[in-house]
Design a protein around this motif. Structure first.
Motif, short mmCIF file in Angstrom:
data_model
loop_
_atom_site.label_atom_id
_atom_site.label_comp_id
_atom_site.label_asym_id
_atom_site.label_seq_id
_atom_site.Cartn_x
_atom_site.Cartn_y
_atom_site.Cartn_z
N ASN A 176 -3.99 2.46 2.62
CA ASN A 176 -4.28 1.45 1.60
C ASN A 176 -4.26 2.09 0.23
O ASN A 176 -4.64 3.26 0.07
CB ASN A 176 -5.64 0.80 1.85
CG ASN A 176 -5.65 -0.66 1.44
OD1 ASN A 176 -5.25 -0.99 0.33
ND2 ASN A 176 -6.08 -1.53 2.34
N SER A 177 -3.82 1.32 -0.76
CA SER A 177 -3.71 1.87 -2.12
C SER A 177 -4.86 1.43 -3.01
O SER A 177 -4.95 1.85 -4.16
CB SER A 177 -2.38 1.43 -2.75
OG SER A 177 -2.31 0.01 -2.81
N VAL A 207 -11.72 9.97 4.81
CA VAL A 207 -10.64 9.37 4.03
C VAL A 207 -9.82 10.48 3.39
O VAL A 207 -10.38 11.43 2.81
CB VAL A 207 -11.19 8.44 2.93
CG1 VAL A 207 -10.05 7.93 2.04
CG2 VAL A 207 -11.94 7.27 3.54
N ARG A 224 -8.61 -0.74 -1.88
CA ARG A 224 -9.84 -0.62 -1.08
C ARG A 224 -9.54 -0.98 0.37
O ARG A 224 -8.64 -1.76 0.65
CB ARG A 224 -10.93 -1.54 -1.63
CG ARG A 224 -10.57 -3.01 -1.55
CD ARG A 224 -11.64 -3.88 -2.20
NE ARG A 224 -11.32 -5.30 -2.08
CZ ARG A 224 -11.61 -6.06 -1.03
NH1 ARG A 224 -12.25 -5.51 0.00
NH2 ARG A 224 -11.29 -7.32 -0.99
N ARG A 272 -5.92 6.95 1.73
CA ARG A 272 -5.91 6.23 0.44
C ARG A 272 -4.72 6.73 -0.36
O ARG A 272 -4.67 7.90 -0.77
CB ARG A 272 -7.23 6.49 -0.29
CG ARG A 272 -7.32 5.99 -1.71
CD ARG A 272 -7.11 4.48 -1.85
NE ARG A 272 -7.64 4.02 -3.13
CZ ARG A 272 -7.01 4.14 -4.30
NH1 ARG A 272 -5.83 4.72 -4.35
NH2 ARG A 272 -7.58 3.70 -5.41
N LEU A 280 -7.06 11.42 0.60
CA LEU A 280 -6.45 10.95 -0.65
C LEU A 280 -5.09 11.62 -0.81
O LEU A 280 -5.00 12.84 -0.80
CB LEU A 280 -7.34 11.28 -1.84
CG LEU A 280 -8.83 10.94 -1.72
CD1 LEU A 280 -9.56 11.26 -3.02
CD2 LEU A 280 -9.05 9.49 -1.32
N CYS A 320 -14.44 4.52 -1.07
CA CYS A 320 -13.80 4.24 0.22
C CYS A 320 -14.79 4.41 1.37
O CYS A 320 -14.84 3.59 2.29
CB CYS A 320 -12.61 5.16 0.43
SG CYS A 320 -11.19 4.83 -0.65
N SER A 324 0.81 -1.22 0.00
CA SER A 324 0.00 0.00 0.00
C SER A 324 0.85 1.27 0.00
O SER A 324 0.30 2.37 -0.08
CB SER A 324 -0.94 0.00 1.22
OG SER A 324 -0.19 -0.03 2.43
#
Length: 387
Positions: free
Chosen positions: A125-126, A192, A128, A151, A194, A180, A49
């Protein structure tokens, strides 16, 4: 002097105390926290990830630098590993083993990685977020600590989508974020962030910083703000504003209080506090060699020459140290004298003893010049059109 008396009165007011004696004690406590308060950040997530790369960016390192977290296409983090920030040794980033084994148990995982060590968790996490991520977050929440979903590798998503007809970057970002949040729905009002570790200035990296600061107690905010990389003009201004708010404490601590920045310091204690304060500004604003060389490479133009225009930055670079080790670097009397001599009428204070007024003036001048130098460099680099 009356002017100095008014300044002292303002410092007492800033301390929130009622007397000079109590204000001095508060100053000593505040500055000792400023230099030494520990901050431990845990980064966890699935294998692949981008945990280690994320850790390196927070540390201001390339993946191939000495002391960087190892990265690769296979699992490289087999046990929790601590990385000390290169200029803020009281800040530690912990690269935790990836989660996701068939027998994963969130409470056992937290016990194995020594949960109580950390101030907060970043779950990265990269692709889901999985059931394991959610179970881990629930367990962290149960233990009354903060967690943040990040993410990663958003640049890869944008690259894969931009060749498609009707490409719209914001729509792609909105779709990823919505997806997400659907997965994290059972956690309630989760957020989340990004990010792209390739370019921290894009997407939600600054938003993540601001959220962390809002959630941390004040003394921990100090450590985060000093260590966190400068990712925007607003992020730089937040750092500058924070340092300005501490000038009262550094001035009172310098003028007659033997508040040594860290155990083992063998320098002129009072004056050293002022110098260490400006050293922290220097590194926090990204004026050190490593930060400027990285920025020069990113924008493909030489930037070190602009730092040389600053008498304070130049003096720190030439006479002080390249890294700060527990705020007890080898600052000498000559270093202190050289820096103080930059302010007319203040240089002789080294031997005579610094007063509150001279220290406050010295720190204000030094901080403002370092701040303006950092602003100018970002402007020249084309990162900020105005400041």
């Amino acid at each position: 002097m009356a002017t100095e008396d008014r300044a002292v009165v303002e410092a007492i007011k800033a301390s929130g105390e009622s007397t000079l004696k109590r204000a001095k004690a508060k100053a000593k406590e505040t500055i000792n926290q400023f230099f030494n308060v520990p901050l431990d950040i845990a980064v966890t997530g699935r294998t692949g990830s981008g945990k280690s790369t994320f850790v390196n960016r927070i540390l201001g390192l390339r993946d191939d630098d000495d002391g960087a977290a190892p990265t690769g296409v296979t699992e490289t983090t087999m046990e929790r590993t601590m990385y000390e920030h290169p200029t803020m040794p009281n800040v530690k980033i912990w690269d935790l083993p990836g989660i996701g084994s068939p027998n994963f148990k969130a409470n056992k995982y937290l016990k194995d990685v020594k949960f109580k060590t950390y101030d907060f968790f970043i779950i990265l996490n990269s692709e889901r977020f999985t059931e394991n991520d959610i179970m881990l977050a629930k367990e962290i929440r149960k233990q009354k600590k903060h967690f943040y979903f990040v993410r990663s590798k958003i640049d890869n998503d944008i690259y894969s989508e931009q060749m498609k007809a009707g490409f719209n970057e914001q729509r792609v970002l909105d779709t990823i974020r919505k997806y997400c949040l659907i997965k994290l729905n059972e956690l309630g009002n989760s957020e989340v962030f990004l990010i792209s570790s390739v370019d921290l200035e894009k997407y939600d990296f600054e938003k993540l910083q601001n959220t962390l600061i809002d959630d941390l107690p004040f003394h921990k905010q100090s450590a985060l703000l000093q260590a966190w990389p400068v990712c925007s003009a607003a992020a730089l201004e937040k750092k500058i504003k924070f340092f300005k708010k501490l000038i009262w404490a550094a001035s009172l601590a310098t003028a007659g209080i033997a508040a040594v920045p860290a155990p083992g310091t063998s320098v002129a204690g009072e004056a050293a506090i002022a110098i260490f304060f400006l050293l922290r500004c220097y590194y926090a604003f990204g004026l050190d060699d490593r930060s400027l060389k990285r920025l020069s490479e990113k924008v493909n133009m030489p930037l070190l020459e602009y730092r040389a225009k600053s008498k304070f930055a130049n003096a720190i670079q030439n006479k002080a140290v390249t890294t700060i080790q527990a705020c007890a670097a080898a600052v000498t009397i000559s270093t202190i004298a050289d820096l103080l001599s930059l302010i007319p009428g203040v240089g002789s204070a080294v031997s005579a003893g610094l007063t509150f007024g001279s220290t406050q003036y010295f720190l204000t001048e030094g901080l403002n010049e370092l701040a303006n130098t950092a602003r100018e460099i970002r402007k020249v680099a084309g990162l900020d059109t105005v400041y």
